[in-house]
Design an enzyme around this catalytic site. Structure first.
Site, mmCIF file in Angstrom:
data_model
loop_
_atom_site.group_PDB
_atom_site.id
_atom_site.type_symbol
_atom_site.label_atom_id
_atom_site.label_comp_id
_atom_site.label_asym_id
_atom_site.label_seq_id
_atom_site.Cartn_x
_atom_site.Cartn_y
_atom_site.Cartn_z
ATOM 1 N N LYS A 104 0.964 -1.079 -0.065
ATOM 2 C CA LYS A 104 -0.078 0.136 -0.157
ATOM 3 C C LYS A 104 0.831 1.088 -0.072
ATOM 4 O O LYS A 104 1.597 1.525 1.110
ATOM 5 C CB LYS A 104 -0.893 -0.057 1.327
ATOM 6 C CG LYS A 104 -1.981 1.235 1.253
ATOM 7 C CD LYS A 104 -2.615 1.544 2.265
ATOM 8 C CE LYS A 104 -3.265 2.760 2.651
ATOM 9 N NZ LYS A 104 -3.835 2.961 3.782
ATOM 10 N N GLY A 165 -8.236 9.699 9.659
ATOM 11 C CA GLY A 165 -8.644 9.682 10.987
ATOM 12 C C GLY A 165 -9.452 10.438 11.170
ATOM 13 O O GLY A 165 -9.926 10.680 12.375
ATOM 14 N N ALA A 191 -9.619 5.975 3.966
ATOM 15 C CA ALA A 191 -9.393 7.181 4.998
ATOM 16 C C ALA A 191 -10.702 8.009 5.120
ATOM 17 O O ALA A 191 -11.403 8.206 4.128
ATOM 18 C CB ALA A 191 -8.518 8.033 4.501
ATOM 19 N N GLY A 192 -11.006 8.454 6.240
ATOM 20 C CA GLY A 192 -12.000 9.228 6.425
ATOM 21 C C GLY A 192 -13.378 8.462 6.677
ATOM 22 O O GLY A 192 -14.403 9.017 7.376
ATOM 23 N N ASN A 213 -9.607 1.954 9.798
ATOM 24 C CA ASN A 213 -8.648 1.758 10.686
ATOM 25 C C ASN A 213 -9.045 2.528 11.992
ATOM 26 O O ASN A 213 -9.722 1.963 12.904
ATOM 27 C CB ASN A 213 -7.341 2.182 10.331
ATOM 28 C CG ASN A 213 -6.202 1.741 11.574
ATOM 29 O OD1 ASN A 213 -4.963 2.134 11.139
ATOM 30 N ND2 ASN A 213 -6.585 1.290 12.706
ATOM 31 N N THR A 214 -9.038 3.907 11.850
ATOM 32 C CA THR A 214 -9.274 4.544 13.202
ATOM 33 C C THR A 214 -10.691 4.194 13.902
ATOM 34 O O THR A 214 -10.710 4.080 15.197
ATOM 35 C CB THR A 214 -9.099 6.099 12.954
ATOM 36 O OG1 THR A 214 -7.928 6.477 12.447
ATOM 37 C CG2 THR A 214 -9.478 6.908 14.239
#
Length: 263
Positions: A104, A165, A191-192, A213-214
């Site tokens: 990645k 995040g 992301a986001g 993830n976050t």
């Protein structure tokens, strides 16, 4: 209960799940391992800068010892790289240490917003694809860049929905729609994504997968959060494959009265 969705084919491999999960921000490697086991993702990304590539296998320091490559693909990422040269070096180190020759590709030199550098990303992608890596580049939601990356041999493109995040969802929805329309490779929204509904929105648009993830790692209950995202991805992908209904400006009765009173 399985919805029997079409499998995801990416980089010559077939994946049953369309959920990708990052491994950062968990309170402990053990909790990360439990969470991944619960949601059964297609792959888990791991930052090469966090991994011990020496082979020492320090149980207190090496995240790799808590990953299970027999259950999901371990995808090295170049998070923290400031330019193409550094990203390429990290990818090569990971491959030399025995990690999959997948990467990645992340290059974001700005510490405040972590937005990817398009010029350095394209340069690194050209080098790594030429060396036989399966390259999945993290990019701004730029349709032109997405096409250029496909042209140099990337196996997928990973446009952001919002900054890393931020949990703000698909702020780049219009651009992601163009990328999906033009794509010749899988599109992974990365992301986001802060809520299962954000993941569902991306999948219903036609994205091939999402990376979270976050929102999972910092949840009060990461295991349940991961399961919620997995269910959302599976259900919304099924809805996309079945075909979503058209929107109408007027109401349409669910029990039409046409000729009903004439019988």
């Amino acid at each position: 209960m399985s919805l029997s969705n079409q499998p995801l084919v990416l980089g010559g491999r077939t994946f049953a799940s369309r959920l990708f999960v990052g491994t950062g921000k968990f309170s402990s490697p053990a909790l990360m391992k439990e969470t991944l086991a619960a949601c059964r993702p297609a792959l888990a990304t791991v930052a090469l800068k966090r991994a011990d590539l020496s082979g020492a296998h320090d149980p207190f320091a090496d995240i790799l010892d808590f990953l299970e490559p027999d259950k999901y693909l371990v995808l090295p990422n170049t998070a923290g790289a400031m330019n193409a040269d550094e990203a390429v070096r990290l990818a090569r180190l990971g491959a030399a240490a025995g990690l999959p020759k997948w990467v990645k590709l992340e290059i974001h030199p700005d510490p405040n917003y972590l937005l990817p550098d398009p010029i350095e990303t394209l340069r690194a992608a050209e080098i790594l694809a030429r060396e036989g890596f399966v390259v999945l580049p993290y990019i701004n939601a730029d349709p032109v860049l997405a096409l250029r990356l496909q042209d140099v041999g990337c196996a997928a493109v990973m446009p952001l929905g919002a900054p890393i995040g931020s949990n703000r969802g698909l702020e780049t929805r219009a651009q992601i729609a163009i990328i999906i329309e033009q794509a010749r490779v899988p599109v992974v929204v990365d992301a986001g994504i802060g809520r299962p509904s954000h993941a569902a929105e991306a999948m219903e648009m036609g994205a091939d997968a999402v990376l979270v993830n976050t929102a999972i790692a910092v949840s009060p209950d990461p295991v349940r959060a991961a399961k919620a995202f997995a269910f959302a991805v599976e259900a919304s992908r099924a809805a996309y494959e079945i075909g979503l209904p058209n929107e109408n400006n007027r109401a349409s009765a669910t029990s039409p009265l046409t000729a009903f009173l004439d019988t």
